[in-house]
Design an enzyme around this catalytic site. Structure first.
Site, PDB file in Angstrom:
ATOM      1  N   HIS A 201       2.290  10.493  -3.780  1.00  0.00           N
ATOM      2  CA  HIS A 201       1.213  11.324  -4.333  1.00  0.00           C
ATOM      3  C   HIS A 201       1.719  12.095  -5.551  1.00  0.00           C
ATOM      4  CE1 HIS A 201      -0.707  10.694  -0.304  1.00  0.00           C
ATOM      5  NE2 HIS A 201      -1.737  10.543  -1.097  1.00  0.00           N
ATOM      6  N   SER A 203       1.882  11.949 -10.238  1.00  0.00           N
ATOM      7  CA  SER A 203       0.969  11.675 -11.359  1.00  0.00           C
ATOM      8  C   SER A 203       0.857  10.172 -11.676  1.00  0.00           C
ATOM      9  CB  SER A 203       1.406  12.442 -12.611  1.00  0.00           C
ATOM     10  OG  SER A 203       2.669  12.006 -13.031  1.00  0.00           O
ATOM     11  N   LEU A 204       1.841   9.413 -11.224  1.00  0.00           N
ATOM     12  CA  LEU A 204       1.768   7.959 -11.434  1.00  0.00           C
ATOM     13  C   LEU A 204       0.640   7.363 -10.586  1.00  0.00           C
ATOM     14  CD1 LEU A 204       3.077   5.521 -12.780  1.00  0.00           C
ATOM     15  CD2 LEU A 204       4.694   5.414 -10.900  1.00  0.00           C
ATOM     16  N   HIS A 241      -7.933  13.607  -8.486  1.00  0.00           N
ATOM     17  CA  HIS A 241      -8.350  13.491  -7.085  1.00  0.00           C
ATOM     18  C   HIS A 241      -7.256  13.875  -6.074  1.00  0.00           C
ATOM     19  CE1 HIS A 241      -6.048   9.799  -7.052  1.00  0.00           C
ATOM     20  NE2 HIS A 241      -6.164   9.794  -5.741  1.00  0.00           N
ATOM     21  N   ASP A 346      -8.679   4.513  -5.014  1.00  0.00           N
ATOM     22  CA  ASP A 346      -7.649   5.309  -4.337  1.00  0.00           C
ATOM     23  C   ASP A 346      -6.754   4.457  -3.437  1.00  0.00           C
ATOM     24  OD1 ASP A 346      -6.308   7.605  -3.579  1.00  0.00           O
ATOM     25  OD2 ASP A 346      -7.711   8.088  -1.965  1.00  0.00           O
ATOM     26  N   GLN A 397       1.897  -1.746   6.321  1.00  0.00           N
ATOM     27  CA  GLN A 397       1.011  -2.488   5.418  1.00  0.00           C
ATOM     28  C   GLN A 397       0.015  -3.339   6.186  1.00  0.00           C
ATOM     29  OE1 GLN A 397       0.736  -1.728   2.122  1.00  0.00           O
ATOM     30  NE2 GLN A 397       2.052  -0.247   3.127  1.00  0.00           N
TER      31      GLN A 397
HETATM   32  N1  LIG Z   1      -0.170   0.877   0.718  1.00  0.00           N
HETATM   33  C1  LIG Z   1      -0.508   1.798   1.623  1.00  0.00           C
HETATM   34  N2  LIG Z   1      -0.050   1.688   2.899  1.00  0.00           N
HETATM   35  C2  LIG Z   1      -0.380   2.580   3.845  1.00  0.00           C
HETATM   36  N3  LIG Z   1      -1.166   3.642   3.617  1.00  0.00           N
HETATM   37  C3  LIG Z   1      -1.637   3.810   2.368  1.00  0.00           C
HETATM   38  C4  LIG Z   1      -1.338   2.914   1.317  1.00  0.00           C
HETATM   39  N4  LIG Z   1      -1.962   3.335   0.196  1.00  0.00           N
HETATM   40  C5  LIG Z   1      -2.618   4.459   0.518  1.00  0.00           C
HETATM   41  N5  LIG Z   1      -2.431   4.747   1.832  1.00  0.00           N
HETATM   42  C6  LIG Z   1      -3.001   5.847   2.604  1.00  0.00           C
HETATM   43  O1  LIG Z   1      -4.361   5.938   2.223  1.00  0.00           O
HETATM   44  C7  LIG Z   1      -4.637   7.292   2.049  1.00  0.00           C
HETATM   45  C8  LIG Z   1      -5.770   7.592   1.109  1.00  0.00           C
HETATM   46  O2  LIG Z   1      -5.918   9.012   1.058  1.00  0.00           O
HETATM   47  P1  LIG Z   1      -4.639   9.923   0.717  1.00  0.00           P
HETATM   48  O3  LIG Z   1      -4.331   9.767  -0.732  1.00  0.00           O
HETATM   49  O4  LIG Z   1      -4.856  11.269   1.269  1.00  0.00           O
HETATM   50  O5  LIG Z   1      -3.434   9.262   1.546  1.00  0.00           O
HETATM   51  C9  LIG Z   1      -3.349   7.883   1.452  1.00  0.00           C
HETATM   52  C10 LIG Z   1      -2.322   7.194   2.302  1.00  0.00           C
HETATM   53  O6  LIG Z   1      -2.179   7.888   3.523  1.00  0.00           O
END
Ligand SMILES: Nc1ncnc2c1ncn2[C@@H]1O[C@@H]2COP(=O)(O)O[C@H]2[C@H]1O
Length: 459
Positions: A201, A203-204, A241, A346, A397
């Site tokens: 989480h 900026s990328l 976001h 997202d 995954q």
């Molecule tokens: N490749 C991924 N594998 C597992 N969980 C993911 C992946 N990408 C996003 N997420 C989850 O999806 C969520 C979307 O909301 P958040 O950004 O709060 O937190 C993110 C992660 O918990």
């Protein structure tokens, strides 16, 4: 008006006029009362811990997360904003310093190049990097856009460069009479509002989501009906976001009675925090002070990214598609489609080409495991998916794709029915089946239950 910008490797630090901002400790206050709707800041601002917020609408004037990491997550930390954002003084000042250096100076300081290249050569290298970054921007609307490479070429400024490019592409600066310097300054603040030390989480991720959003805005169903106003909000929502994300999930904040949990009544705690942080930066920048009614719409987009509300959005989306009653000339329906587009953007990382999706899956797993390590160190129950001893990238995954990504992207492809929407499903299947060591069926079922618990119940 023709608006030009340069890739801001040489950071502009003059965008916000000095008289607009004054800083007291951890809080930035605007000296202009109009930013508070004519009410005095003293009347409105309350302070709790390190957070100050508007006592009427809880909008943070300037929110900085407490350090929720190892050893600090129960304590209140006061002092400079670098402490409040959880960065050490050294780290924060290095980062700030680095953003002011041109790439050539940065490289000159970096160990790998030290002594091997002369200043003159570095200057040439700088030009090459700018050139390559600009060249990449010509293909910003392609799905295999390599945001990791773009971030390196822009010296970590991918969110600023990409968002500015998109604002220029759509002519939003002229259309909405935006001050280009304020816009640039706002974007720099947003970029810095993401914690660089979060593995995922950061900026990328925001830049990646913004680029994905741009690809979705190009889909005919959207591009033929969206207004410039919709586009402005969609890009802003994508860029902000996950602003000020602490690198832990809501579950963690609830379990630790973090005051943000009570501030937002335990509902979409992180998403409310991202939204309110975005508003505070917007208000401080004065960028959109002449535009009304954007705050709620921005909020409805950001709040839709709460993954625990996935089923609610998905059933509504399916119902519309079954009834074939989506009418893109209706502002409500357009807003709903933008919410769905942002949700897709997202979590689209498993739908990227494999070389990119693999990087993302490692980043997100690293963040989950870091949270697990903190929980273990404090003898708390380790949250689902966060235990490095019983999970792996592959397990996470497979569950994430089956239970979260696929259901959403199948419906999105039903709605768009375009080469891109089907191509994303193709990449997703590759991601689900490639190069990972898959767990046994029993282990998979066990993890799937944990996944559902995390995404539905947020227990
Ligand atoms: N490749 C991924 N594998 C597992 N969980 C993911 C992946 N990408 C996003 N997420 C989850 O999806 C969520 C979307 O909301 P958040 O950004 O709060 O937190 C993110 C992660 O918990």
């Amino acid at each position: 008006m023709e608006v030009c910008y340069q890739l801001p490797v040489l950071a502009l630090d003059r965008a916000v006029p000095k008289h607009v901002l004054s800083r007291r400790g951890a809080i930035s206050l605007t000296s202009s009362s109009c930013l508070f709707g004519g009410r005095s800041p003293r009347q409105l601002s309350k302070r709790r811990g390190a957070i100050s917020y508007d006592s009427i609408d809880q909008t943070a004037l300037y929110i900085r997360m407490l350090d929720v990491r190892l050893g600090n997550f129960r304590s209140e930390i006061r002092g400079s904003t670098s402490h409040l954002s959880g960065e050490s003084e050294d780290h924060a000042s290095n980062r700030k310093q680095r953003s002011k250096l041109s790439l050539q100076m940065y490289l000159q300081c970096s160990r790998s190049f030290h002594g091997t290249l002369t200043f003159r050569h570095l200057h040439l290298l700088d030009q090459v990097y700018y050139g390559q970054a600009k060249c990449m921007l010509q293909r910003v609307g392609t799905w295999n856009f390599d945001i990791f490479l773009f971030d390196r070429l822009t010296n970590g400024e991918s969110l600023v460069c990409l968002t500015l490019e998109l604002f220029c592409k759509y002519g939003l600066i002229e259309l909405f009479g935006l001050d280009p310097l304020r816009l640039h300054s706002f974007l720099v603040r947003i970029q810095e509002g993401y914690r660089s030390r979060n593995p995922y989480h950061n900026s990328l991720h925001a830049a990646d989501v913004t680029q994905a959003m741009y690809c979705y805005l190009q889909e005919p169903k959207l591009s033929e009906s969206l207004t410039s106003w919709d586009i402005l909000l969609a890009l802003l929502a994508a860029a902000t976001h996950d602003l000020e994300h602490p690198g832990v999930n809501q579950n963690f904040l609830l379990k630790n009675d973090h005051f943000l949990a009570s501030l937002y009544q335990k509902n979409s705690v992180l998403e409310n925090h991202h939204w309110k942080s975005a508003l505070s930066h917007l208000r401080e920048s004065g960028l959109l002070s002449h535009l009304h009614r954007m705050e709620e719409r921005l909020g409805s987009l950001i709040l839709a990214t709460d993954i625990s509300r996935q089923n609610e959005f998905l059933s509504r989306f399916k119902a519309h598609l079954d009834r074939k009653d989506l009418n893109m000339s209706s502002p409500e329906h357009r807003q709903f489609i933008l919410q769905m587009a942002l949700k897709c953007a997202d979590i689209c990382n498993p739908c990227r080409p494999n070389s990119l999706s693999t990087c993302w899956s490692h980043c997100v797993t690293k963040e989950f495991f870091q949270q697990g390590d903190v929980e273990r160190a404090h003898r708390h129950d380790v949250s689902p998916l966060c235990d490095r001893h019983s999970n792996s990238v592959a397990i996470i995954q497979k569950s994430f794709i089956s239970y979260v990504v696929e259901p959403l992207f199948v419906q999105w492809a039903r709605f768009c029915d375009t080469p891109l929407s089907h191509c994303m499903l193709g990449y997703m299947n590759v991601c689900a089946s490639c190069s990972f060591q898959w767990p046994s069926e029993n282990a998979f079922k066990h993890r799937a239950a944990a996944m559902l618990q995390q995404f539905n119940g947020q227990a």
